[in-house]
Design a protein around this motif. Structure first.
Motif, PDB file in Angstrom:
ATOM      1  N   GLY A 140       0.808  -1.216   0.000  1.00 52.74           N
ATOM      2  CA  GLY A 140       0.000   0.000   0.000  1.00 52.74           C
ATOM      3  C   GLY A 140       0.839   1.262   0.000  1.00 52.74           C
ATOM      4  O   GLY A 140       1.936   1.291   0.549  1.00 52.74           O
ATOM      5  N   VAL A 141       0.320   2.290  -0.661  1.00 53.58           N
ATOM      6  CA  VAL A 141       0.959   3.609  -0.622  1.00 53.58           C
ATOM      7  C   VAL A 141      -0.080   4.621  -0.163  1.00 53.58           C
ATOM      8  O   VAL A 141      -1.196   4.673  -0.680  1.00 53.58           O
ATOM      9  CB  VAL A 141       1.513   4.029  -2.002  1.00 53.58           C
ATOM     10  CG1 VAL A 141       1.912   5.505  -1.998  1.00 53.58           C
ATOM     11  CG2 VAL A 141       2.713   3.177  -2.399  1.00 53.58           C
ATOM     12  N   MET A 142       0.291   5.379   0.858  1.00 58.73           N
ATOM     13  CA  MET A 142      -0.615   6.380   1.412  1.00 58.73           C
ATOM     14  C   MET A 142      -0.060   7.771   1.076  1.00 58.73           C
ATOM     15  O   MET A 142       1.129   8.014   1.258  1.00 58.73           O
ATOM     16  CB  MET A 142      -0.705   6.180   2.926  1.00 58.73           C
ATOM     17  CG  MET A 142      -1.852   6.898   3.575  1.00 58.73           C
ATOM     18  SD  MET A 142      -2.299   6.138   5.150  1.00 58.73           S
ATOM     19  CE  MET A 142      -0.844   6.464   6.118  1.00 58.73           C
ATOM     20  N   ASN A 143      -0.904   8.647   0.552  1.00 59.79           N
ATOM     21  CA  ASN A 143      -0.522  10.036   0.284  1.00 59.79           C
ATOM     22  C   ASN A 143      -1.260  10.944   1.255  1.00 59.79           C
ATOM     23  O   ASN A 143      -2.485  10.875   1.356  1.00 59.79           O
ATOM     24  CB  ASN A 143      -0.892  10.438  -1.150  1.00 59.79           C
ATOM     25  CG  ASN A 143      -0.040   9.739  -2.185  1.00 59.79           C
ATOM     26  OD1 ASN A 143      -0.302   8.600  -2.552  1.00 59.79           O
ATOM     27  ND2 ASN A 143       0.990  10.384  -2.663  1.00 59.79           N
ATOM     28  N   LEU A 144      -0.527  11.792   1.958  1.00 56.81           N
ATOM     29  CA  LEU A 144      -1.144  12.609   3.019  1.00 56.81           C
ATOM     30  C   LEU A 144      -1.574  13.991   2.531  1.00 56.81           C
ATOM     31  O   LEU A 144      -0.959  14.578   1.650  1.00 56.81           O
ATOM     32  CB  LEU A 144      -0.155  12.786   4.175  1.00 56.81           C
ATOM     33  CG  LEU A 144       0.338  11.516   4.865  1.00 56.81           C
ATOM     34  CD1 LEU A 144       1.310  11.885   5.974  1.00 56.81           C
ATOM     35  CD2 LEU A 144      -0.825  10.698   5.414  1.00 56.81           C
ATOM     36  N   ALA A 145      -2.635  14.485   3.177  1.00 56.63           N
ATOM     37  CA  ALA A 145      -3.106  15.854   2.926  1.00 56.63           C
ATOM     38  C   ALA A 145      -2.810  16.703   4.163  1.00 56.63           C
ATOM     39  O   ALA A 145      -3.049  16.263   5.289  1.00 56.63           O
ATOM     40  CB  ALA A 145      -4.608  15.854   2.658  1.00 56.63           C
ATOM     41  N   HIS A 146      -2.278  17.909   3.947  1.00 50.69           N
ATOM     42  CA  HIS A 146      -1.900  18.757   5.088  1.00 50.69           C
ATOM     43  C   HIS A 146      -2.605  20.105   5.103  1.00 50.69           C
ATOM     44  O   HIS A 146      -2.390  20.914   5.989  1.00 50.69           O
ATOM     45  CB  HIS A 146      -0.388  19.004   5.083  1.00 50.69           C
ATOM     46  CG  HIS A 146       0.418  17.777   5.283  1.00 50.69           C
ATOM     47  ND1 HIS A 146       0.660  17.226   6.518  1.00 50.69           N
ATOM     48  CD2 HIS A 146       1.014  16.958   4.400  1.00 50.69           C
ATOM     49  CE1 HIS A 146       1.393  16.133   6.384  1.00 50.69           C
ATOM     50  NE2 HIS A 146       1.615  15.943   5.102  1.00 50.69           N
ATOM     51  N   ASN A 147      -3.384  20.389   4.067  1.00 54.13           N
ATOM     52  CA  ASN A 147      -4.151  21.637   4.060  1.00 54.13           C
ATOM     53  C   ASN A 147      -5.422  21.401   3.258  1.00 54.13           C
ATOM     54  O   ASN A 147      -5.578  20.341   2.631  1.00 54.13           O
ATOM     55  CB  ASN A 147      -3.317  22.803   3.516  1.00 54.13           C
ATOM     56  CG  ASN A 147      -2.761  22.499   2.146  1.00 54.13           C
ATOM     57  OD1 ASN A 147      -3.491  22.104   1.245  1.00 54.13           O
ATOM     58  ND2 ASN A 147      -1.451  22.665   1.984  1.00 54.13           N
ATOM     59  N   LEU A 148      -6.322  22.382   3.263  1.00 62.79           N
ATOM     60  CA  LEU A 148      -7.636  22.156   2.648  1.00 62.79           C
ATOM     61  C   LEU A 148      -7.525  21.919   1.145  1.00 62.79           C
ATOM     62  O   LEU A 148      -8.276  21.137   0.572  1.00 62.79           O
ATOM     63  CB  LEU A 148      -8.559  23.331   2.942  1.00 62.79           C
ATOM     64  CG  LEU A 148      -8.971  23.426   4.420  1.00 62.79           C
ATOM     65  CD1 LEU A 148      -9.816  24.664   4.663  1.00 62.79           C
ATOM     66  CD2 LEU A 148      -9.738  22.174   4.851  1.00 62.79           C
ATOM     67  N   GLN A 149      -6.556  22.586   0.507  1.00 60.26           N
ATOM     68  CA  GLN A 149      -6.400  22.362  -0.928  1.00 60.26           C
ATOM     69  C   GLN A 149      -5.906  20.940  -1.211  1.00 60.26           C
ATOM     70  O   GLN A 149      -6.366  20.300  -2.151  1.00 60.26           O
ATOM     71  CB  GLN A 149      -5.450  23.400  -1.538  1.00 60.26           C
ATOM     72  CG  GLN A 149      -5.412  23.378  -3.058  1.00 60.26           C
ATOM     73  CD  GLN A 149      -6.784  23.608  -3.685  1.00 60.26           C
ATOM     74  OE1 GLN A 149      -7.538  24.474  -3.255  1.00 60.26           O
ATOM     75  NE2 GLN A 149      -7.122  22.814  -4.688  1.00 60.26           N
ATOM     76  N   ASP A 150      -4.995  20.442  -0.355  1.00 67.06           N
ATOM     77  CA  ASP A 150      -4.560  19.042  -0.476  1.00 67.06           C
ATOM     78  C   ASP A 150      -5.766  18.112  -0.385  1.00 67.06           C
ATOM     79  O   ASP A 150      -5.887  17.149  -1.149  1.00 67.06           O
ATOM     80  CB  ASP A 150      -3.626  18.665   0.690  1.00 67.06           C
ATOM     81  CG  ASP A 150      -2.186  19.077   0.440  1.00 67.06           C
ATOM     82  OD1 ASP A 150      -1.916  19.619  -0.646  1.00 67.06           O
ATOM     83  OD2 ASP A 150      -1.349  18.842   1.334  1.00 67.06           O
ATOM     84  N   VAL A 151      -6.650  18.388   0.580  1.00 69.50           N
ATOM     85  CA  VAL A 151      -7.820  17.534   0.794  1.00 69.50           C
ATOM     86  C   VAL A 151      -8.678  17.499  -0.477  1.00 69.50           C
ATOM     87  O   VAL A 151      -9.049  16.439  -0.971  1.00 69.50           O
ATOM     88  CB  VAL A 151      -8.658  18.025   1.990  1.00 69.50           C
ATOM     89  CG1 VAL A 151      -9.990  17.282   2.079  1.00 69.50           C
ATOM     90  CG2 VAL A 151      -7.869  17.873   3.288  1.00 69.50           C
ATOM     91  N   ARG A 152      -8.933  18.692  -1.026  1.00 67.22           N
ATOM     92  CA  ARG A 152      -9.750  18.759  -2.247  1.00 67.22           C
ATOM     93  C   ARG A 152      -9.058  18.040  -3.412  1.00 67.22           C
ATOM     94  O   ARG A 152      -9.684  17.271  -4.136  1.00 67.22           O
ATOM     95  CB  ARG A 152     -10.012  20.226  -2.626  1.00 67.22           C
ATOM     96  CG  ARG A 152     -11.056  20.909  -1.737  1.00 67.22           C
ATOM     97  CD  ARG A 152     -11.419  22.279  -2.277  1.00 67.22           C
ATOM     98  NE  ARG A 152     -10.376  23.256  -2.026  1.00 67.22           N
ATOM     99  CZ  ARG A 152     -10.356  24.085  -0.969  1.00 67.22           C
ATOM    100  NH1 ARG A 152     -11.329  24.060  -0.081  1.00 67.22           N
ATOM    101  NH2 ARG A 152      -9.381  24.936  -0.803  1.00 67.22           N
ATOM    102  N   ASP A 153      -7.742  18.286  -3.566  1.00 69.76           N
ATOM    103  CA  ASP A 153      -7.008  17.675  -4.674  1.00 69.76           C
ATOM    104  C   ASP A 153      -6.988  16.151  -4.551  1.00 69.76           C
ATOM    105  O   ASP A 153      -7.180  15.437  -5.532  1.00 69.76           O
ATOM    106  CB  ASP A 153      -5.560  18.189  -4.710  1.00 69.76           C
ATOM    107  CG  ASP A 153      -5.477  19.624  -5.200  1.00 69.76           C
ATOM    108  OD1 ASP A 153      -6.480  20.118  -5.765  1.00 69.76           O
ATOM    109  OD2 ASP A 153      -4.410  20.248  -5.028  1.00 69.76           O
TER     110      ASP A 153
END
Lengths: 417, 91
Positions: free
Chosen positions: A118-131
């Motif tokens: 598995g590969v996990m990509n993290l989100a650190h801000n709201l734009q990351d979350v949307r993207d």
């Protein structure tokens, strides 16, 4: 005849103290002429030769390598394999590769240690979350397994991540591709080399290309440090040095070559059983079977062929790693190195014919070519054999920089550049 | 990592600077007249030389001025630095 690797061959060779293993590939001198010459003996080049011989019956071919097999970027990358790219063209390309990875050890009779952790990509801000949510949806529409995880789910999947909301760049969520993972990079090069050699491909090491001979608009051969080799088809798979070969042929490519660094820690007991990547803070980490943490740093922003990078790039990555994984604060780093990556303006590769007949380029993989090795070889072999791209690599032609039909994958290429 | 002699501030650490890519790429004088091939050449195609290359750099965390540099990309050795508008040294 190539001996098959199996538990029986292991026992048999153990009885003679492993002194009688057959050579995995020959060490031939170049012939005067080949039907095709592949420039570059890394994973992509060897895979190209392997599929040319296997699927297109082109056995009178050679791979020329200036150093030794797997000694370039194949042996320098951080071995991550995934296919969670945004656009349809990329999804087709990278998932084609991932599907070949899934059966590659059996196909090559060589354990490439493919591990779907598995590969996990993290989100650190709201734009990351949307993207990342957008990319997850795009992946699923293309049949690629992807799920979006909440902060709690991230923590559950990889408990050592610091999900406190008090840190500078808190974890707001992430994506997970379970079919993604890692493989043993050297084994991929060696396995393809052994497979290609068994089908009659000449693998010529310590043979640097010094010139491309043209007759008007067609290729006539390559000048090398081991003499002139005549051929009508040249496939260039030279990674960071693609522009150097292109300049020999009088071609210009939309590439810039930059140092990309990686580092490994001292080996420790199993602590992280997946791959975690963070584009925003630029930290990604996995653990090798030897127990070392394998950490990928970023590129320097200037053109350089020095195979070393700047100290502050490593420092920035380690700062981010330590904030996300406080448990690593007393780990010592064992080795650090750099490789030269050829970066395209749209962060997508080029697998293409050129304006010169018989000259093909497979380049521009930038910071993430390893994952595509089998698919890249398969599609590039198709392009060379048929003088036409396969439908899966048709979008990755050189002409897209003229037409404007770019494949912008800056968001999915996990190394920011 | 290396030291760069900014023509305005003197010798500083490379991490104060931002690389601006290949130098002396002229903006087309008549953009509306350009063919798609010429646009591609201007926007995307780069020499990307292994060896002596002419580049633009910006002292981003200093005086923020742009200047030109001649650098050997095979060993990061800086051969010459000159201001914008000055003639490049003969190689």
């Amino acid at each position: 005849m190539r001996n098959k690797y199996s538990v029986f061959s292991l026992i048999k060779n153990a009885l003679s103290y492993h002194e009688n293993w057959q050579r995995a590939w020959k060490d031939p001198a170049p012939k005067k002429e080949y039907d095709a010459v592949i420039v570059g003996g890394g994973g992509h080049g060897l895979a190209t030769a392997y599929y040319l011989a296997k699927k297109h019956n082109m056995n009178n071919i050679a791979v020329v390598e200036k150093g030794w097999i797997g000694g370039g970027n194949t042996g320098r990358n951080t071995t991550i394999i995934r296919s969670n790219y945004l656009w349809d063209a990329s999804a087709g390309l990278y998932d084609h590769a991932l599907k070949i990875w899934e059966g590659l050890s059996q196909e090559l009779n060589y354990n490439v240690m493919f591990s779907q952790r598995g590969v996990m990509n993290l989100a650190h801000n709201l734009q990351d979350v949307r993207d990342l949510k957008r990319r997850t949806h795009a992946n699923r529409l293309n049949g690629i397994d992807a799920v979006y995880l909440s902060t709690e789910e991230v923590k559950k999947f990889c408990p050592i991540i610091n999900t406190s909301q008090d840190i500078r760049y808190p974890v707001l969520g992430g994506t997970l591709q379970r079919r993604a993972g890692t493989a043993r990079h050297d084994a991929v090069a060696w396995g393809y080399a052994r497979g290609a050699d068994a089908m009659g491909v000449d693998i010529i090491q310590n043979c640097e290309v010094k010139g491309i001979k043209r007759n008007g608009d067609s290729v006539e051969g390559v000048e090398t440090t081991k003499g002139f080799i005549k051929t009508k088809k040249v496939g260039v798979v030279a990674a960071g040095h693609s522009s150097v070969i292109a300049n020999m042929a009088g071609l210009r490519l939309p590439l810039e070559s930059k140092p990309l660094q990686a580092l490994v820690s001292e080996p420790v007991k199993p602590i992280i059983d997946t791959v975690v990547m963070s584009n925003a803070v630029h930290a990604y980490v996995s653990q090798s079977d030897k127990g070392e943490l394998v950490i990928g740093a970023g590129t320097d922003d200037y053109v350089s062929y020095t195979q070393k990078g700047s100290h502050q790039i490593v420092e920035g990555t380690l700062n981010a790693i330590l904030e996300l994984y406080p448990i690593f604060s007393r780990m010592r780093m064992l080795r650090q190195w750099g490789g030269i990556v050829d970066i395209c303006p749209d962060a997508s590769p080029i697998l293409s014919k050129t304006s010169i007949k018989g000259l093909y380029f497979n380049c521009g993989w930038g910071t993430g070519g390893f994952k595509a090795t089998p698919g890249s070889g398969d599609l590039f072999a198709h392009t060379i054999a048929n003088d036409e791209p396969h439908k899966l690599n048709a979008a990755f032609n050189l002409n897209r920089f003229v037409s404007g039909d770019l494949v912008d994958e800056h968001g999915a290429a996990a190394v920011a550049h | 990592m290396f030291l760069i002699n900014c023509p305005y501030c003197g010798e500083r650490d490379q991490q104060e600077f931002k690389a601006g890519g290949e130098a002396h790429i002229e903006r087309p004088k008549q953009p509306t007249e350009l063919s798609d091939d010429e646009w591609a050449e201007y926007l995307f195609m780069r020499k990307n030389i292994k060896g002596v290359q002419f580049e633009r750099w910006n002292h981003a965390h200093g005086c923020r001025k742009w200047f030109n540099m001649v650098r050997d990309t095979s060993n990061d050795e800086i051969k010459a630095i000159y201001k914008m508008g000055e003639k490049p040294p003969a190689q």
